[in-house]
Every structure is written in structure tokens, then in C-alpha cells.
Design an enzyme around this catalytic site. Structure first.
Site, PDB file in Angstrom:
ATOM      1  N   LYS A 166       0.823  -1.213   0.000  1.00  0.00           N
ATOM      2  CA  LYS A 166       0.000   0.000   0.000  1.00  0.00           C
ATOM      3  C   LYS A 166       0.851   1.254   0.000  1.00  0.00           C
ATOM      4  CE  LYS A 166      -1.741   2.238   3.287  1.00  0.00           C
ATOM      5  NZ  LYS A 166      -1.587   3.588   3.933  1.00  0.00           N
ATOM      6  N   ASP A 202      -6.069   1.308   0.675  1.00  0.00           N
ATOM      7  CA  ASP A 202      -6.179   1.750   2.058  1.00  0.00           C
ATOM      8  C   ASP A 202      -7.567   1.423   2.601  1.00  0.00           C
ATOM      9  OD1 ASP A 202      -7.994   3.777   1.143  1.00  0.00           O
ATOM     10  OD2 ASP A 202      -6.281   5.017   0.622  1.00  0.00           O
ATOM     11  N   GLN A 235      -9.177   6.577  -7.746  1.00  0.00           N
ATOM     12  CA  GLN A 235      -8.928   6.197  -6.357  1.00  0.00           C
ATOM     13  C   GLN A 235      -8.863   7.421  -5.453  1.00  0.00           C
ATOM     14  OE1 GLN A 235      -5.988   6.947  -4.565  1.00  0.00           O
ATOM     15  NE2 GLN A 235      -6.332   5.698  -2.762  1.00  0.00           N
TER      16      GLN A 235
END
Length: 304
Positions: free
Chosen positions: A234, A253, A292
Site C-alpha cells: 500500500k 487503504d 482512487q
């Protein structure tokens, strides 16, 4: 001191400075009134923001202090040098935002996010500072992450004078590598302190550098970044997206995993690699990282 203004109507797709720098992408700007990250949903303001910009290879600049605000239809700036190339690079003013968002998936969640934060762009932060910022991001609110970067700059970065004020540059790899774990813990880095120290040491010693990932294919670049201490998939995706120009990267996340569970359950493949591939495809591939970032900010600020 040099001054100038960039007309916002010359930027394809518009621009929102406050949403761009207060949406959790970058922790290297400070707001002049000291109220950075005090609201969950920040956009449309006319506040001054400031940063010390290191030498950037794509721009060819020397280190510079830059102050900028969005005001009366322009992006007004003050700097120790011509800030237009620097701002264009850092804030991706060269992106055709209409074309980028138009190339992502047409669905209700993205449409709501795009409408709410129209003009928000991705950032291109300096690679080392971006890497350290996101190593510090684990299990932290954005205001705390920002506070850590401010503390690192004030404690260990160079002091830079500009227009009668003193600014603090983000520490170099050498400056951070020279700190002890205890010193970094004293700045409230907690368990992240040895990660920051060791990663800085790796860069200072020439063992690895985050910018080297730019030469690789996307998933290979993500794997390359995980060699840094404290960097998992991540965090690596955050660095790829917010510094190195991999606009397809989708950091998984908490908020994106929530979006997957609530809106795109078929994208949950049980592991990071396969889920990442599925949500990138869902968001349209090439510019999935833009989608995103809008979804992250929209959901974090209370959208549904």
C-alpha cells in the site's frame, strides 16, 4: 522575489488548490494560517500554501521557496525563482483533467466524487520526501502525518530564508540517516522511527533510491519499493501514484477497501495483488489512481 499568476481557465479541466494539497496525497505543504487539515472536506479556499522545493531533475531547478494561493480565477505565486515550471510539475497542471476523468469508469460513486471535488489533481511530490511521508502514514490521521513531516523539517532540515521569513526544507537522506532511533521517536514517530532511519540510510548509502522505480513496469516498480524498511504494497502504491507518475496505481487503504466492499465486491480477490488488478480494471486502467484519489477523499469526507 519573483511573482506571477497562472490563469485557471488555461488549465484543462480546471484546478482546486485546496482540495489538491489537503486531500491526503501530500504532507509537504504548509498553510499560511496554520490550519492545514483542520477540516475533513477542504476545497474552494483561497489560502496561501508554502513549501521548500528541492532540486527536481525534470524541472532543472535549484532549491526554491514557493508560496501559492488560488484567488480571483488565477493561481497566484511568490517564489525565489520562476515557480511556473515547479508548480506545473508538483501539482500536475499539465494534465488534461477532463480527458483523464473521462477515461475512467462511468459509475455513480465516481460521478459524485468528481462533481464534489471538481478540479482536484494528483501531486508529484519529491520521491524521497514522499517515501518518508507514507512510511509515517501507517495507522495515522492525516493531520498527524502532516505534523510528523513538519517536525522532521523543523528539527533536521536546512533553514532557508526568503522574504524576511525562515522556512524549513525537508531533510535530505544524509540528514535523516544521521539521526538515532531515539531522536526520531522523540518526534512522535513511534515504531516508524527505525523504518525512517533505515530507509534514509539505504538512500544515503546508494543502496537504493525510490526514483529508480520509474524505470520499471508498474507491478515491478511496486515490488522494488517494498525493499525499503517499513514499505508494504500500500505504501509503495502511494509513492508510485503521488510521486513517480504511475497513474494506474490504486493504494488499497481503508477507504478504498470500504468502497470495494460496498460498491465493487467482485473486486475483492482475497489478496493485495489480485484485488489491486481487479479494482484498477474497475476504475478504467490507465488513470485508475485518479479515480482512487477522488473516491478516497469523497468517502473520508463523509460521502456515500
Amino acid at each position: 522575489m519573483e511573482r506571477g499568476a497562472i490563469p485557471l481557465d488555461e488549465l484543462a479541466g480546471g484546478f482546486d488548490l485546496q482540495a489538491t494539497v489537503e486531500s491526503g496525497q501530500s504532507y509537504l505543504w504548509r498553510r499560511g494560517d496554520g490550519q492545514m487539515y483542520e477540516t475533513m472536506s477542504a476545497h474552494g479556499g483561497d489560502h496561501w500554501y508554502e513549501t521548500v522545493v528541492p532540486e527536481l531533475d525534470p524541472v532543472g531547478n535549484d532549491r526554491a521557496v514557493v508560496r501559492v494561493r488560488q484567488h480571483d480565477g488565477v493561481l497566484e505565486w511568490e517564489s525565489s525563482t520562476d515557480a511556473v515550471p515547479i508548480l506545473t510539475h508538483l501539482l500536475r497542471l499539465d494534465d488534461d483533467l477532463d480527458a483523464v476523468l473521462g477515461a475512467t469508469t462511468d459509475d455513480p460513486l465516481l460521478a459524485d466524487a468528481y462533481d464534489t471535488y471538481r478540479g482536484m489533481r494528483l501531486v508529484r511530490d519529491p520521491p524521497f520526501a514522499c517515501l518518508i511521508s507514507f512510511i509515517c502514514s501507517a495507522q495515522m490521521r492525516v493531520s498527524r502525518i502532516h505534523g510528523m513531516q513538519v517536525s522532521l523539517a523543523e528539527e533536521y532540515g536546512d533553514r532557508v530564508s526568503f522574504d524576511g521569513e525562515t522556512y524549513h526544507a525537508f531533510p535530505t537522506p544524509d540528514q535523516l540517516a544521521a539521526r538515532t532511533e531515539g531522536e526520531l521517536r522523540d518526534l512522535s514517530l513511534g515504531y516508524r522511527a527505525p523504518y525512517v532511519q533505515r530507509t534514509a540510510e539505504m538512500v544515503a548509502d546508494g543502496e537504493a533510491h525510490p526514483s529508480e522505480a520509474q524505470e520499471l513496469a508498474y507491478e515491478d516498480a511496486r515490488e522494488y519499493l517494498t525493499q525499503f524498511v517499513g514499505v508494504g504494497d500500500k505504501v509503495a502504491d502511494c509513492v508510485l501514484l503521488f510521486s513517480l507518475g504511475f497513474l494506474e496505481a490504486v493504494p488499497l487503504d481503508t477507504w478504498i477497501r470500504t468502497a470495494i466492499a460496498d460498491h465493487y465486491p467482485d473486486c475483492d480477490r482475497g489478496n493485495y495483488t489480485e484485488t489491486s488488478r481487479a479494482i484498477r480494471e474497475q476504475f478504467g486502467g490507465e488513470y485508475a489512481g485518479y479515480a482512487q484519489t477522488y473516491v478516497f477523499y469523497f468517502l473520508r469526507a463523509g460521502g456515500e
